[in-house]
Design a protein around this motif. Sequence first.
Motif, PDB file in Angstrom:
ATOM      1  N   ASN B  96       0.849  -1.192   0.000  1.00  0.00           N
ATOM      2  CA  ASN B  96       0.000   0.000   0.000  1.00  0.00           C
ATOM      3  C   ASN B  96       0.877   1.232   0.000  1.00  0.00           C
ATOM      4  O   ASN B  96       1.941   1.236   0.632  1.00  0.00           O
ATOM      5  CB  ASN B  96      -0.854   0.069   1.275  1.00  0.00           C
ATOM      6  N   TYR B  97       0.459   2.269  -0.709  1.00  0.00           N
ATOM      7  CA  TYR B  97       1.140   3.555  -0.571  1.00  0.00           C
ATOM      8  C   TYR B  97       0.120   4.594  -0.137  1.00  0.00           C
ATOM      9  O   TYR B  97      -1.087   4.408  -0.328  1.00  0.00           O
ATOM     10  CB  TYR B  97       1.839   3.966  -1.873  1.00  0.00           C
ATOM     11  N   MET B  98       0.617   5.643   0.424  1.00  0.00           N
ATOM     12  CA  MET B  98      -0.283   6.667   0.943  1.00  0.00           C
ATOM     13  C   MET B  98       0.323   8.040   0.684  1.00  0.00           C
ATOM     14  O   MET B  98       1.535   8.228   0.822  1.00  0.00           O
ATOM     15  CB  MET B  98      -0.461   6.445   2.457  1.00  0.00           C
ATOM     16  N   VAL B  99      -0.492   8.963   0.245  1.00  0.00           N
ATOM     17  CA  VAL B  99      -0.071  10.369   0.166  1.00  0.00           C
ATOM     18  C   VAL B  99      -1.160  11.196   0.832  1.00  0.00           C
ATOM     19  O   VAL B  99      -2.341  10.868   0.725  1.00  0.00           O
ATOM     20  CB  VAL B  99       0.145  10.841  -1.292  1.00  0.00           C
ATOM     21  N   SER B 100      -0.749  12.231   1.518  1.00  0.00           N
ATOM     22  CA  SER B 100      -1.774  13.054   2.163  1.00  0.00           C
ATOM     23  C   SER B 100      -1.328  14.505   2.262  1.00  0.00           C
ATOM     24  O   SER B 100      -0.131  14.806   2.298  1.00  0.00           O
ATOM     25  CB  SER B 100      -2.111  12.514   3.548  1.00  0.00           C
ATOM     26  N   LEU B 101      -2.336  15.355   2.286  1.00  0.00           N
ATOM     27  CA  LEU B 101      -2.098  16.787   2.504  1.00  0.00           C
ATOM     28  C   LEU B 101      -2.576  17.105   3.912  1.00  0.00           C
ATOM     29  O   LEU B 101      -3.682  16.749   4.300  1.00  0.00           O
ATOM     30  CB  LEU B 101      -2.920  17.616   1.511  1.00  0.00           C
ATOM     31  N   GLY B 115       3.816   7.562   2.577  1.00  0.00           N
ATOM     32  CA  GLY B 115       4.202   6.355   3.302  1.00  0.00           C
ATOM     33  C   GLY B 115       3.937   5.106   2.491  1.00  0.00           C
ATOM     34  O   GLY B 115       3.208   5.133   1.495  1.00  0.00           O
ATOM     35  N   ILE B 116       4.590   4.039   2.909  1.00  0.00           N
ATOM     36  CA  ILE B 116       4.322   2.734   2.297  1.00  0.00           C
ATOM     37  C   ILE B 116       4.070   1.717   3.414  1.00  0.00           C
ATOM     38  O   ILE B 116       4.550   1.876   4.541  1.00  0.00           O
ATOM     39  CB  ILE B 116       5.470   2.238   1.382  1.00  0.00           C
ATOM     40  N   LYS B 117       3.326   0.696   3.051  1.00  0.00           N
ATOM     41  CA  LYS B 117       3.001  -0.356   4.017  1.00  0.00           C
ATOM     42  C   LYS B 117       3.018  -1.692   3.268  1.00  0.00           C
ATOM     43  O   LYS B 117       2.529  -1.771   2.129  1.00  0.00           O
ATOM     44  CB  LYS B 117       1.607  -0.088   4.592  1.00  0.00           C
ATOM     45  N   THR B 243       6.411  12.865   7.206  1.00  0.00           N
ATOM     46  CA  THR B 243       5.707  14.135   7.030  1.00  0.00           C
ATOM     47  C   THR B 243       6.737  15.244   6.828  1.00  0.00           C
ATOM     48  O   THR B 243       7.784  15.233   7.490  1.00  0.00           O
ATOM     49  CB  THR B 243       4.866  14.463   8.287  1.00  0.00           C
ATOM     50  N   THR B 244       6.421  16.166   5.926  1.00  0.00           N
ATOM     51  CA  THR B 244       7.353  17.282   5.690  1.00  0.00           C
ATOM     52  C   THR B 244       6.861  18.530   6.404  1.00  0.00           C
ATOM     53  O   THR B 244       5.708  18.612   6.827  1.00  0.00           O
ATOM     54  CB  THR B 244       7.455  17.589   4.187  1.00  0.00           C
ATOM     55  N   TYR B 245       7.754  19.492   6.504  1.00  0.00           N
ATOM     56  CA  TYR B 245       7.351  20.813   7.010  1.00  0.00           C
ATOM     57  C   TYR B 245       6.539  21.523   5.941  1.00  0.00           C
ATOM     58  O   TYR B 245       6.673  21.223   4.745  1.00  0.00           O
ATOM     59  CB  TYR B 245       8.595  21.645   7.327  1.00  0.00           C
ATOM     60  N   SER B 252       9.705  16.294   8.899  1.00  0.00           N
ATOM     61  CA  SER B 252       9.498  16.775  10.266  1.00  0.00           C
ATOM     62  C   SER B 252       9.158  15.606  11.180  1.00  0.00           C
ATOM     63  O   SER B 252       9.200  15.724  12.402  1.00  0.00           O
ATOM     64  CB  SER B 252       8.360  17.790  10.284  1.00  0.00           C
ATOM     65  N   ASN B 253       8.826  14.491  10.582  1.00  0.00           N
ATOM     66  CA  ASN B 253       8.318  13.373  11.372  1.00  0.00           C
ATOM     67  C   ASN B 253       8.459  12.083  10.552  1.00  0.00           C
ATOM     68  O   ASN B 253       8.077  12.055   9.392  1.00  0.00           O
ATOM     69  CB  ASN B 253       6.822  13.677  11.639  1.00  0.00           C
ATOM     70  N   ILE B 254       8.997  11.043  11.155  1.00  0.00           N
ATOM     71  CA  ILE B 254       9.047   9.722  10.499  1.00  0.00           C
ATOM     72  C   ILE B 254       8.475   8.696  11.476  1.00  0.00           C
ATOM     73  O   ILE B 254       8.865   8.672  12.647  1.00  0.00           O
ATOM     74  CB  ILE B 254      10.487   9.338  10.098  1.00  0.00           C
ATOM     75  N   VAL B 255       7.553   7.889  11.009  1.00  0.00           N
ATOM     76  CA  VAL B 255       6.931   6.868  11.874  1.00  0.00           C
ATOM     77  C   VAL B 255       7.170   5.489  11.259  1.00  0.00           C
ATOM     78  O   VAL B 255       6.801   5.247  10.105  1.00  0.00           O
ATOM     79  CB  VAL B 255       5.412   7.117  12.028  1.00  0.00           C
TER      80      VAL B 255
END
Lengths: 130, 393
Positions: B96-101, B115-117, B243-245, B252-255
């Motif tokens: 799965n891939y994910m893009v979000s605003l 992200g990818i899963k 997540t980017t700034y 700004s964030n990696i999970v």
Amino acid sequence: MAKSAKKAKPKPKPDTTSNTKTETMTTQGLTANSLATAEAPHSQPVDVTFNFTSGVGQATAVLFRKGVLINMQSISKSGNVNFSEVQSGDVISISGVCAGKANVAINTPTTPVTPEQFNAGLIIAGYLVN
Amino acid sequence: MTGKFSVLTAGLLICLCVQVKAQQKTPNPVFTADSLATGNYKDVLNSFFQFAFERMTSPNKELKFTGTPFAVMAKLDTTLLVDTLYTKYRALRNLNYMVSLRLDTSFRFNGFSSGIKYAIINKRDETVSRVFLNTVRNHARSKQLFALNDLIMAKISTMPNPAGAIMEYTGFRQGITNFNALSQSLQDTILAVAASSDATRGLGEILKRNSDFNLAQTADSIYQDLRSNFNQNLLWTVGVTDTTYKDQLMFSNIVIHTELIKGLNKFSTSKNDLELNIRSQLQLADDTLQLKRDLKRAVFNFEPGINWAIKTRHTRKSYLELKFSGGYFYNFSQLYAGEERNRLFFNGTIRIRVMNDIWVPVEFKYEPKNGNLFGFINVRANFKALAGAARML
């Protein structure tokens, strides 16, 4: 243990002459000639094409003539089942399962007409060769 | 704001109207893997596409799109859906891939996420399982229906005028006609052939007792029961999200996360599903005590929970899901003022199905130590792109 082993009877041999399929068939008035197709000018080869999409599937096609099972073939992926000698009035029974969609097509006129599409689930169908 | 709600309401009404019209055209509903899956399962691994508007009531809203590369490929090349090719792309379907605003309270851009899963273990995908097919085919009730079909076909081949009988029987096997709506002669024929074999005698008795027997619905019920049990198998995913700034294309964030779901009441007679859901993640974020931007703040989170899916009696679609979980947080980094290294939460999610493929999850988070209660509302829609593509073949 030895005593009981001595008393043990040999297992009865299976009856090789019995046919478990015959109970379901109506065979009144049939002769070898009435079913023979080799010299029948109107017999023809027929393909039953199965196309499974969005998932795997499997199916069995059975050719019946005057109540007698003539040919039975199974398929476990998209492709053809070929019946080499099919006559008008024969019936093709289809049973199977598909996890996505299944499309069944017979390359000769039938009642009901083919192709027929099936959704995920059991495939239960039958077609009369015209 | 009122305008936005009006547009949303109008959109929902149009969708509802389309749904009602579609139902009128198709008396026998067609169930797909996607429509029957629980909302929680679709959140863990999506088969096709999912569009989500998350945290609607939070200052950090998120407009998220999730899909699989295989869904896009199959949309472009529908021959990939043919089983011989379909089974070869199992790994791609498990990705799965994910893009979000990310949006702020004024719906302004507030960063970009991706992200990818990947499903390391996916024992729920019945579309590629030969074991599942064999289970269905060899089920006693399936065998009865197959045997009856063969017997009827054999009988029809002996009839002097078989065309009328086979057309009438076709309506019966397609679920258009119930058993009692068949002509008396065909009813008698079916009962006679059913009684002629041990394999179908039981089914013949059912036909005698239940005159409005519908063959297609019975066959579908057998399949859906077995599929529902199969979909309680283990699913384990791992993934990474970043997540980017909003003002800089920098993380700004990696999970790094992992999630496991497994049905707990497989082969139970209950129509409702109970599933174990365990999530764990390590979040690397910017340490705001430092002047420069970095990823030195590490927080570990472990969340075991139970999801209860309440389903309709006949269609087996879950219309309400309740999830209860505990959440444990551990902060590996330097603590901020007033912050604690260990935190414990109790979470609850109420997931309501408003339409066939649209879910509204309402999430609550309670921190017993401080008595804080948080709530979020999301909207998620699953799109059955592959089902549409398959129809084009």
